[in-house]
Design an enzyme around this catalytic site. Structure first.
Site, PDB file in Angstrom:
ATOM      1  N   ASP A  77       0.816  -1.215   0.000  1.00  0.00           N
ATOM      2  CA  ASP A  77       0.000   0.000   0.000  1.00  0.00           C
ATOM      3  C   ASP A  77       0.851   1.267   0.000  1.00  0.00           C
ATOM      4  O   ASP A  77       0.379   2.346   0.366  1.00  0.00           O
ATOM      5  CB  ASP A  77      -0.968   0.005   1.196  1.00  0.00           C
ATOM      6  CG  ASP A  77      -0.234  -0.049   2.512  1.00  0.00           C
ATOM      7  OD1 ASP A  77       0.996  -0.273   2.497  1.00  0.00           O
ATOM      8  OD2 ASP A  77      -0.881   0.161   3.560  1.00  0.00           O
ATOM      9  N   HIS A 290      24.670   4.071 -16.990  1.00  0.00           N
ATOM     10  CA  HIS A 290      23.594   4.529 -16.104  1.00  0.00           C
ATOM     11  C   HIS A 290      23.645   3.816 -14.753  1.00  0.00           C
ATOM     12  O   HIS A 290      22.616   3.452 -14.184  1.00  0.00           O
ATOM     13  CB  HIS A 290      22.221   4.344 -16.767  1.00  0.00           C
ATOM     14  CG  HIS A 290      21.913   5.406 -17.771  1.00  0.00           C
ATOM     15  ND1 HIS A 290      20.841   5.349 -18.613  1.00  0.00           N
ATOM     16  CD2 HIS A 290      22.548   6.565 -18.069  1.00  0.00           C
ATOM     17  CE1 HIS A 290      20.826   6.427 -19.392  1.00  0.00           C
ATOM     18  NE2 HIS A 290      21.860   7.173 -19.071  1.00  0.00           N
ATOM     19  N   ASP A 307      27.314  12.049 -12.443  1.00  0.00           N
ATOM     20  CA  ASP A 307      26.360  12.503 -13.468  1.00  0.00           C
ATOM     21  C   ASP A 307      25.034  12.754 -12.754  1.00  0.00           C
ATOM     22  O   ASP A 307      24.300  11.805 -12.439  1.00  0.00           O
ATOM     23  CB  ASP A 307      26.226  11.414 -14.540  1.00  0.00           C
ATOM     24  CG  ASP A 307      25.239  11.785 -15.642  1.00  0.00           C
ATOM     25  OD1 ASP A 307      24.484  12.749 -15.488  1.00  0.00           O
ATOM     26  OD2 ASP A 307      25.225  11.073 -16.664  1.00  0.00           O
ATOM     27  N   ASP A 318      21.412  18.516 -15.850  1.00  0.00           N
ATOM     28  CA  ASP A 318      22.064  17.229 -16.138  1.00  0.00           C
ATOM     29  C   ASP A 318      23.532  17.528 -16.438  1.00  0.00           C
ATOM     30  O   ASP A 318      23.868  17.938 -17.549  1.00  0.00           O
ATOM     31  CB  ASP A 318      21.377  16.570 -17.340  1.00  0.00           C
ATOM     32  CG  ASP A 318      21.934  15.183 -17.629  1.00  0.00           C
ATOM     33  OD1 ASP A 318      22.681  14.649 -16.784  1.00  0.00           O
ATOM     34  OD2 ASP A 318      21.629  14.638 -18.706  1.00  0.00           O
ATOM     35  N   HIS A 390      27.392   5.956 -26.581  1.00  0.00           N
ATOM     36  CA  HIS A 390      26.118   6.685 -26.459  1.00  0.00           C
ATOM     37  C   HIS A 390      26.175   7.954 -27.299  1.00  0.00           C
ATOM     38  O   HIS A 390      27.242   8.364 -27.762  1.00  0.00           O
ATOM     39  CB  HIS A 390      25.813   7.005 -24.989  1.00  0.00           C
ATOM     40  CG  HIS A 390      26.876   7.805 -24.288  1.00  0.00           C
ATOM     41  ND1 HIS A 390      27.021   9.165 -24.463  1.00  0.00           N
ATOM     42  CD2 HIS A 390      27.835   7.438 -23.406  1.00  0.00           C
ATOM     43  CE1 HIS A 390      28.013   9.598 -23.710  1.00  0.00           C
ATOM     44  NE2 HIS A 390      28.550   8.573 -23.061  1.00  0.00           N
ATOM     45  N   HIS A 394      21.243  15.403 -25.872  1.00  0.00           N
ATOM     46  CA  HIS A 394      19.790  15.257 -25.800  1.00  0.00           C
ATOM     47  C   HIS A 394      19.215  16.587 -25.366  1.00  0.00           C
ATOM     48  O   HIS A 394      19.921  17.424 -24.790  1.00  0.00           O
ATOM     49  CB  HIS A 394      19.378  14.113 -24.850  1.00  0.00           C
ATOM     50  CG  HIS A 394      19.915  14.215 -23.449  1.00  0.00           C
ATOM     51  ND1 HIS A 394      19.374  15.042 -22.497  1.00  0.00           N
ATOM     52  CD2 HIS A 394      20.954  13.592 -22.838  1.00  0.00           C
ATOM     53  CE1 HIS A 394      20.044  14.905 -21.353  1.00  0.00           C
ATOM     54  NE2 HIS A 394      21.022  14.046 -21.530  1.00  0.00           N
ATOM     55  N   HIS A 401      15.778  13.630 -20.480  1.00  0.00           N
ATOM     56  CA  HIS A 401      15.880  13.400 -21.918  1.00  0.00           C
ATOM     57  C   HIS A 401      14.606  14.016 -22.492  1.00  0.00           C
ATOM     58  O   HIS A 401      13.595  13.341 -22.671  1.00  0.00           O
ATOM     59  CB  HIS A 401      15.987  11.910 -22.244  1.00  0.00           C
ATOM     60  CG  HIS A 401      17.239  11.289 -21.699  1.00  0.00           C
ATOM     61  ND1 HIS A 401      17.445   9.937 -21.630  1.00  0.00           N
ATOM     62  CD2 HIS A 401      18.370  11.850 -21.190  1.00  0.00           C
ATOM     63  CE1 HIS A 401      18.645   9.694 -21.096  1.00  0.00           C
ATOM     64  NE2 HIS A 401      19.217  10.837 -20.819  1.00  0.00           N
ATOM     65  N   GLU A 418      27.779  15.756 -24.086  1.00  0.00           N
ATOM     66  CA  GLU A 418      28.324  14.822 -23.099  1.00  0.00           C
ATOM     67  C   GLU A 418      29.054  13.626 -23.706  1.00  0.00           C
ATOM     68  O   GLU A 418      28.622  12.481 -23.556  1.00  0.00           O
ATOM     69  CB  GLU A 418      27.204  14.329 -22.178  1.00  0.00           C
ATOM     70  CG  GLU A 418      25.963  13.812 -22.888  1.00  0.00           C
ATOM     71  CD  GLU A 418      24.985  13.164 -21.907  1.00  0.00           C
ATOM     72  OE1 GLU A 418      25.414  12.360 -21.059  1.00  0.00           O
ATOM     73  OE2 GLU A 418      23.788  13.474 -22.008  1.00  0.00           O
ATOM     74  N   TYR A 422      34.817   4.950 -22.243  1.00  0.00           N
ATOM     75  CA  TYR A 422      34.663   3.947 -21.176  1.00  0.00           C
ATOM     76  C   TYR A 422      35.448   2.704 -21.578  1.00  0.00           C
ATOM     77  O   TYR A 422      35.142   2.097 -22.611  1.00  0.00           O
ATOM     78  CB  TYR A 422      33.184   3.611 -20.964  1.00  0.00           C
ATOM     79  CG  TYR A 422      32.322   4.857 -20.933  1.00  0.00           C
ATOM     80  CD1 TYR A 422      32.101   5.556 -19.750  1.00  0.00           C
ATOM     81  CD2 TYR A 422      31.773   5.369 -22.113  1.00  0.00           C
ATOM     82  CE1 TYR A 422      31.342   6.718 -19.739  1.00  0.00           C
ATOM     83  CE2 TYR A 422      31.020   6.534 -22.115  1.00  0.00           C
ATOM     84  CZ  TYR A 422      30.809   7.208 -20.930  1.00  0.00           C
ATOM     85  OH  TYR A 422      30.070   8.358 -20.932  1.00  0.00           O
ATOM     86  N   ARG A 439      33.320  10.839 -18.436  1.00  0.00           N
ATOM     87  CA  ARG A 439      32.264  11.563 -19.166  1.00  0.00           C
ATOM     88  C   ARG A 439      32.295  13.014 -18.680  1.00  0.00           C
ATOM     89  O   ARG A 439      32.491  13.250 -17.476  1.00  0.00           O
ATOM     90  CB  ARG A 439      30.882  10.935 -18.908  1.00  0.00           C
ATOM     91  CG  ARG A 439      29.750  11.664 -19.594  1.00  0.00           C
ATOM     92  CD  ARG A 439      28.485  10.835 -19.785  1.00  0.00           C
ATOM     93  NE  ARG A 439      27.819  10.418 -18.560  1.00  0.00           N
ATOM     94  CZ  ARG A 439      27.837   9.167 -18.094  1.00  0.00           C
ATOM     95  NH1 ARG A 439      28.486   8.216 -18.735  1.00  0.00           N
ATOM     96  NH2 ARG A 439      27.207   8.875 -16.967  1.00  0.00           N
ATOM     97  N   GLU A 441      29.930  16.473 -19.128  1.00  0.00           N
ATOM     98  CA  GLU A 441      28.623  16.890 -19.668  1.00  0.00           C
ATOM     99  C   GLU A 441      28.266  18.292 -19.201  1.00  0.00           C
ATOM    100  O   GLU A 441      28.346  18.605 -18.004  1.00  0.00           O
ATOM    101  CB  GLU A 441      27.536  15.919 -19.170  1.00  0.00           C
ATOM    102  CG  GLU A 441      26.133  16.325 -19.565  1.00  0.00           C
ATOM    103  CD  GLU A 441      25.087  15.289 -19.155  1.00  0.00           C
ATOM    104  OE1 GLU A 441      25.304  14.595 -18.148  1.00  0.00           O
ATOM    105  OE2 GLU A 441      24.062  15.188 -19.845  1.00  0.00           O
TER     106      GLU A 441
END
Ligand code: GLY
Ligand code: MN
Length: 480
Positions: A77, A290, A307, A318, A390, A394, A401, A418, A422, A439, A441
């Protein structure tokens, strides 16, 4: 708004009103009657204009129907914290569930009143509000959201409204993951069933589920000044959080402790929540795009990919920075980092009005490809996607996104740039590169002139990051 409703609204305002103190009284009313505390939310006029713009796209004798997001059940619940559907929020400003917006190209008669929009909302109900908080109800919806007509959602089923009389009915595909509340005959599940029944007499070729995407993608891609104020705020909060983490980071800190620093700064600056699950991946996890479980204890030789993005009144930032846990980039880490930075700079240069949406990606990919070939990590340009798997950009806005047209870049649209590299353990290259994930960004506003990097308040070169890491932080457990 009918006369009677207008009088009720005025009486409500008068309940706390002393002439000349309208602003204060409206604030008190918002808090006392409707539980709205924020004073810098988008104005009702913003959402109203969005409805008008959408209506201008609609053909004659048509109707568009929008539903709020379903409440998502976590378990048993307990539900997840509610988050409004961004399109619904964009059109209404309403942050409550179990609601429907009906937009009409031209006014029709509803309950004896000519109107071109109806918002069905949860009715005011003390016994429910004691559990889940104040509702704005139909009076609040007309007063605060300035919708032409607001009605209790309990009246939707009975309303005399014939969809088959329109030449076209527009709506998004209905959600399929709606939990039924057996005690609420007007929950979203029932509202959708009622809508389905009302629509059953409409010929299928008059029902269109694709145009709403096209229209809202087009509108939401271009940010108004009011939206940019909130986006700049979300980004400024995210900058503060990244800077604090860069100062505080040290070996033996866990990824979740670094997440806590980021999200403490978000919340303490008024951001409601992260705009997406915060990604704090160190060492081998820096290579997981991610990653968000954030459970590892970091060691000195790790790189941390941070990130993250604060969500402020619906709009999210972002921003990614990659940080050496012990305060100094190793030679290999620095080489890879500088390639990603060079790629990002090449991408940002392409963020110009009229350029293809994909130009930043082409530019950044070309840099990564050439530099990895020089290092012998890849043998030919085709190999670049093994280590940069990637896209570069975006749209950013109500969604991380965000939606858009992917047509040539337009002024007042915000995109990320970004690139990343890797190299997980076991990759077919010299072992010295393994477990390096980088990365970088930033959030970029397209202008009629040079791109504006909205997140450039966070240091980015290896020298700047190393220098900032020497500064103390209130969250740092050792004395620097
Ligand atoms: N910040 C996560 C992403 O852009 O996918
Ligand atoms: Mn991103």
């Amino acid at each position: 708004m009918s006369f009677i409703k207008l009088w009720i609204a005025i009486l409500l305002l008068c309940a706390t009103n002393i002439i000349g103190q309208e602003v204060e009284n409206t604030k008190a009313l918002k808090i006392n009657q409707f539980g709205i505390y924020d004073t810098d939310l988008l104005p009702a006029s913003f959402h109203k204009k969005n409805r008008e713009k959408l209506r201008s796209f609609m053909p004659n004798n048509s109707v568009a129907v929008f539903f709020s997001s379903p409440v998502k059940n976590r378990s048993n619940d307990v539900d997840f914290q509610y988050h409004q559907d961004p399109n619904f929020y964009y059109l209404t400003g309403l942050r409550e569930p179990h609601s429907i917006l009906i937009l009409l190209k031209t006014p029709v008669d509803i309950n004896g009143e000519q109107t071109n929009e109806v918002l069905f909302v949860q009715p005011k109900d003390e016994s429910k509000e004691i559990w889940t908080g104040k509702r704005i109800g139909k009076i609040g919806a007309e007063l605060l959201l300035e919708v032409e007509t607001a009605l209790d959602n309990t009246t939707f089923n009975a309303i005399d409204f014939n969809f088959e009389e329109f030449d076209q009915v527009f709506h998004f595909p209905l959600a399929t993951d709606i939990k039924d509340n057996p005690f609420d005959k007007s929950d979203l599940n029932n509202l959708c069933l009622q809508f389905g029944a009302k629509l059953s007499k409409t010929e299928p070729d008059k029902i269109n589920q694709s145009k709403p995407f096209e229209w809202l993608n087009r509108l939401r891609e271009i940010k108004t000044e009011e939206e940019l104020v909130l986006m700049r705020k979300a980004i400024a909060i995210t900058c503060e959080a990244q800077i604090e983490l860069i100062k505080a980071l040290e070996p033996n800190m866990t990824e979740f402790q670094s997440e806590a620093i980021i999200e403490y700064i978000f919340k303490s600056n008024g951001a409601e929540y992260p705009g997406f699950p915060s990604i704090l991946g160190s060492g081998e996890n820096s290579c997981v795009l991610h990653y968000n479980t954030n459970r590892k204890t970091m060691t000195g030789d790790n790189l941390l990919v941070s990130d993250v993005g604060a969500e402020y009144h619906g709009y999210t930032a972002d921003v990614t920075r990659t940080i050496p846990v012990n305060g100094t980039f190793s030679q290999e880490q620095k080489i890879i980092y500088d390639i990603v930075l060079k790629a990002q700079e090449a991408g940002i240069k392409k963020c110009k009005e009229g350029n293809s949406f994909w130009d930043p990606n082409i530019a950044a990919t070309s840099v990564v490809s050439q530099e990895l070939q020089k290092l012998g990590i890849i043998k030919s340009p085709i190999g670049v996607r093994k280590y940069f798997m990637h896209g570069t950009s975006h749209y950013l806005g109500l969604d991380v996104h965000d939606v858009g047209t992917y047509l040539p870049l337009k002024v007042n649209s915000v995109i990320t740039v970004e690139p990343g590299i890797y190299i997980p353990e076991g990759s077919p290259c010299d072992k010295k590169w393994w477990n390096i994930g980088v990365r970088i960004e930033d959030d970029v506003l397209i202008t009629s002139d040079k791109p504006e990097v909205l997140s450039d308040c966070i240091p980015k070169t290896t020298n700047e990051i190393e220098k900032l890491m020497k500064e103390p932080s209130v969250f740092n457990r050792k004395n620097k």
